[in-house]
Scaffold this active site. Structure first.
Site, PDB file in Angstrom:
ATOM      1  CE  LYS A  71       2.746   1.427   0.702  1.00  0.00           C
ATOM      2  NZ  LYS A  71       2.109   1.339  -0.610  1.00  0.00           N
ATOM      3  CG  ASN A 116      -2.470  -3.476  -0.377  1.00  0.00           C
ATOM      4  OD1 ASN A 116      -2.535  -2.251  -0.499  1.00  0.00           O
ATOM      5  ND2 ASN A 116      -2.096  -4.265  -1.386  1.00  0.00           N
ATOM      6  N   GLY A 119      -3.498   2.514  -0.090  1.00  0.00           N
ATOM      7  CA  GLY A 119      -3.831   3.806  -0.703  1.00  0.00           C
ATOM      8  C   GLY A 119      -2.641   4.747  -0.813  1.00  0.00           C
ATOM      9  CG  PHE A 120      -0.496   5.155  -3.967  1.00  0.00           C
ATOM     10  CD1 PHE A 120      -0.098   3.835  -4.096  1.00  0.00           C
ATOM     11  CD2 PHE A 120      -0.951   5.813  -5.108  1.00  0.00           C
ATOM     12  CE1 PHE A 120      -0.163   3.179  -5.318  1.00  0.00           C
ATOM     13  CE2 PHE A 120      -1.024   5.174  -6.335  1.00  0.00           C
ATOM     14  CZ  PHE A 120      -0.636   3.863  -6.436  1.00  0.00           C
ATOM     15  CG  ASN A 146       5.754   2.011  -8.425  1.00  0.00           C
ATOM     16  OD1 ASN A 146       4.869   2.841  -8.300  1.00  0.00           O
ATOM     17  ND2 ASN A 146       5.520   0.769  -8.820  1.00  0.00           N
ATOM     18  CG  ASN A 179       1.298   1.782  -9.580  1.00  0.00           C
ATOM     19  OD1 ASN A 179       0.540   1.104 -10.267  1.00  0.00           O
ATOM     20  ND2 ASN A 179       1.292   1.758  -8.261  1.00  0.00           N
ATOM     21  CB  SER A 182      -2.442   0.913  -6.952  1.00  0.00           C
ATOM     22  OG  SER A 182      -1.106   0.520  -6.878  1.00  0.00           O
ATOM     23  CG  ASN A 184      -6.010  -0.220  -2.654  1.00  0.00           C
ATOM     24  OD1 ASN A 184      -7.104  -0.772  -2.608  1.00  0.00           O
ATOM     25  ND2 ASN A 184      -4.865  -0.888  -2.555  1.00  0.00           N
ATOM     26  CB  THR A 185      -5.308   5.766  -6.187  1.00  0.00           C
ATOM     27  OG1 THR A 185      -4.311   5.636  -5.179  1.00  0.00           O
ATOM     28  CG2 THR A 185      -5.462   7.233  -6.556  1.00  0.00           C
ATOM     29  CE  LYS A 222       3.236  -3.559  -9.669  1.00  0.00           C
ATOM     30  NZ  LYS A 222       3.868  -3.501  -8.344  1.00  0.00           N
ATOM     31  CG  ASN A 251      -0.397  -3.105  -8.684  1.00  0.00           C
ATOM     32  OD1 ASN A 251      -0.545  -3.488  -7.523  1.00  0.00           O
ATOM     33  ND2 ASN A 251       0.065  -1.912  -8.980  1.00  0.00           N
ATOM     34  CB  THR A 252      -2.971  -6.218  -5.797  1.00  0.00           C
ATOM     35  OG1 THR A 252      -3.446  -4.875  -5.959  1.00  0.00           O
ATOM     36  CG2 THR A 252      -1.728  -6.211  -4.938  1.00  0.00           C
ATOM     37  N   GLY A 305       2.371 -13.519  -6.976  1.00  0.00           N
ATOM     38  CA  GLY A 305       2.286 -14.915  -6.539  1.00  0.00           C
ATOM     39  C   GLY A 305       3.558 -15.715  -6.732  1.00  0.00           C
TER      40      GLY A 305
HETATM   41  C1  LIG Z   1       0.767  -4.252   1.239  1.00  0.00           C
HETATM   42  C2  LIG Z   1       1.068  -4.063  -0.220  1.00  0.00           C
HETATM   43  C3  LIG Z   1       1.330  -2.801  -0.694  1.00  0.00           C
HETATM   44  C4  LIG Z   1       1.606  -2.598  -2.046  1.00  0.00           C
HETATM   45  N1  LIG Z   1       1.886  -1.347  -2.489  1.00  0.00           N
HETATM   46  C5  LIG Z   1       2.203  -1.162  -3.791  1.00  0.00           C
HETATM   47  C6  LIG Z   1       2.561   0.120  -4.266  1.00  0.00           C
HETATM   48  O1  LIG Z   1       2.621   1.086  -3.520  1.00  0.00           O
HETATM   49  N2  LIG Z   1       2.847   0.255  -5.584  1.00  0.00           N
HETATM   50  C7  LIG Z   1       2.819  -0.794  -6.461  1.00  0.00           C
HETATM   51  O2  LIG Z   1       3.121  -0.620  -7.644  1.00  0.00           O
HETATM   52  N3  LIG Z   1       2.507  -2.038  -6.039  1.00  0.00           N
HETATM   53  C8  LIG Z   1       2.202  -2.231  -4.740  1.00  0.00           C
HETATM   54  N4  LIG Z   1       1.881  -3.491  -4.295  1.00  0.00           N
HETATM   55  C9  LIG Z   1       1.800  -4.593  -5.275  1.00  0.00           C
HETATM   56  C10 LIG Z   1       3.088  -5.412  -5.345  1.00  0.00           C
HETATM   57  O3  LIG Z   1       4.165  -4.633  -5.780  1.00  0.00           O
HETATM   58  C11 LIG Z   1       2.907  -6.604  -6.300  1.00  0.00           C
HETATM   59  O4  LIG Z   1       2.701  -6.124  -7.604  1.00  0.00           O
HETATM   60  C12 LIG Z   1       1.734  -7.490  -5.913  1.00  0.00           C
HETATM   61  O5  LIG Z   1       1.612  -7.606  -4.523  1.00  0.00           O
HETATM   62  C13 LIG Z   1       1.854  -8.893  -6.502  1.00  0.00           C
HETATM   63  O6  LIG Z   1       3.023  -9.537  -6.034  1.00  0.00           O
HETATM   64  P1  LIG Z   1       3.030 -10.592  -4.818  1.00  0.00           P
HETATM   65  O7  LIG Z   1       1.943 -11.581  -5.112  1.00  0.00           O
HETATM   66  O8  LIG Z   1       4.401 -11.176  -4.818  1.00  0.00           O
HETATM   67  O9  LIG Z   1       2.737  -9.801  -3.601  1.00  0.00           O
HETATM   68  C14 LIG Z   1       1.597  -3.706  -2.938  1.00  0.00           C
HETATM   69  C15 LIG Z   1       1.349  -4.983  -2.453  1.00  0.00           C
HETATM   70  C16 LIG Z   1       1.074  -5.179  -1.114  1.00  0.00           C
HETATM   71  C17 LIG Z   1       0.798  -6.577  -0.609  1.00  0.00           C
END
Ligand SMILES: Cc1cc2nc3c(=O)[nH]c(=O)nc-3n(C[C@H](O)[C@H](O)[C@H](O)COP(=O)(O)O)c2cc1C
Length: 369
Positions: A71, A116, A119-120, A146, A179, A182, A184-185, A222, A251-252, A305
């Site tokens: 980060k 997760n 929360g940035f 990002n 971005n 996310s 979480n904000t 994103k 993203n997630t 994934g």
């Molecule tokens: C612990 C954690 C923190 C993350 N923090 C951010 C973030 O700060 N900014 C962002 O754009 N994506 C964030 N992501 C999302 C990842 O960049 C990615 O888009 C998402 O996890 C899907 O990919 P993966 O399945 O390979 O993990 C985070 C993911 C995880 C697991």
């Protein structure tokens, strides 16, 4: 060996503590010249046929580290040493902030997933810009930056916060990512609606052009996997309209689909974004949909994934020029990126395509022909 070590050490630790421990080792290793040269020689992509041109940048390979792992831009060389050919740092917010209270990271080991709600947590745009400015790169890596919204900044003032980050960080970015996805904000994902996204992306574009002279910083957005299909189309159309360089999908997710019954219900019920294996199907679906809409006009980055080379290959065939991973790195360990580049080279050789660029979107083109 890593899996044994993971079970023995990391799995017993609090996930966030385990992250910082592994992170410290990676940073330390990258500081020892002999060690980092040795590790990078073993793990960095070195396949002529995987050389990739994307966003006007030349890369050694298509696979990189997704945002959220580094980060504050403290381990770019360490991650490059492990074979990630591009490293997306952040999310960085306009102002520094601590993130959500701990515990905020959870491992769903049986599902090869994470939840997760960090929360940035980050040091803020001024500190990260200073670090990037002082950086003396050891490895030639592509660095994505990002950016996201500071939590205390109201949604109505979000544009100003992103512009502040852009002014400070764009000069240090090989590419810049807005971005808006996310979970979480509070309110962040509302910025994906085109009425909010158009002024935001236009302002960031303008700020990047104003502060960086001599080159045009590629700008990407994103997006979340939870967008309805029509909204994915709307973002794609807006990206084309605004001349955006790329879209990162995804993203997630706030959904809890794709989980087996293996992880405990209390873990599954934790608030936050789910990543890893259960996200695979939806991320791939969003990517294919985007490619069907924008074709080669916009660079697509596939993330969500991606556990192995086959997953990365499927993303490329669906339309991704670049592919990223995060969660599977936790489960697969230091050989993760190398295995993906190696497996991609093998798949390309066994395919009807002579270059990776030819393979990009091939399956989606077939399906929509
Ligand atoms: C612990 C954690 C923190 C993350 N923090 C951010 C973030 O700060 N900014 C962002 O754009 N994506 C964030 N992501 C999302 C990842 O960049 C990615 O888009 C998402 O996890 C899907 O990919 P993966 O399945 O390979 O993990 C985070 C993911 C995880 C697991």
């Amino acid at each position: 060996m890593y899996k044994f070590f993971f079970r023995l050490v990391f799995k017993r630790m609090d996930p966030e503590q385990a992250h910082y421990l592994a992170f410290r080792w990676i940073r330390l290793a990258a500081r020892v010249p002999v060690l980092r040269t040795f590790v990078a020689a073993a793990l960095a992509p070195r396949y002529e046929e995987l050389r990739t041109e994307a966003l006007g940048l030349r890369m050694h390979g298509p696979f990189g580290l997704a945002a959220g792992f580094d980060k504050n831009a403290v381990a770019i060389d360490g991650m490059a040493m492990l074979g990630f050919d591009h490293v997306e740092i952040g999310t960085v917010t306009g102002e520094p902030q601590p993130g959500n209270p701990k515990k905020r990271l959870f491992r769903l080991v049986a599902d090869r997933a994470l939840i997760n709600r960090m929360g940035f947590n980050n040091e803020g745009s001024a500190a990260v810009a200073e670090r990037l400015a002082a950086r003396e790169p050891v490895f030639r890596t592509t660095v994505g930056v990002n950016i996201g919204k500071t939590k205390v900044v109201p949604e109505a003032e979000a544009v100003g916060d992103y512009v502040k980050s852009t002014e400070r960080l764009a000069a240090h970015a090989d590419y810049l990512v807005v971005n808006v996805s996310s979970p979480n904000t509070p309110g962040l994902r509302n910025l994906q609606a085109t009425e909010a996204l158009r002024p935001l992306l236009s302002a960031v574009r303008e700020a990047a052009d104003r502060t960086v002279t001599g080159r045009r910083v590629p700008l990407l957005v994103k997006i979340a996997p939870d967008l309805a299909d029509e909204d994915v189309d709307a973002v794609a159309d807006l990206a084309v309209e605004l001349g955006l360089d790329g879209i990162i999908a995804t993203n997630t997710t706030i959904a809890r689909d794709g989980l087996g019954l293996r992880s405990s219900p209390s873990l599954v019920a934790e608030t936050g974004g789910l990543s890893g294996a259960p996200l695979k199907a939806r991320s791939l679906e969003v990517l294919s949909r985007l490619y069907a809409r924008v074709g080669d006009r916009i660079t697509l980055v596939g993330v969500g994934g991606v556990e192995n080379a086959e997953d990365a290959w499927q993303r490329i065939l669906a339309g991704a020029t670049l592919v990223q991973g995060y969660s599977a790195f936790i489960y697969e360990g230091p050989f993760y990126a190398r295995a993906i580049h190696k497996g991609l080279a093998a798949r390309l050789a066994a395919s009807p395509y002579t270059t990776l660029a030819e393979a990009v979107g091939a399956e989606t083109r077939k399906a929509t022909a």
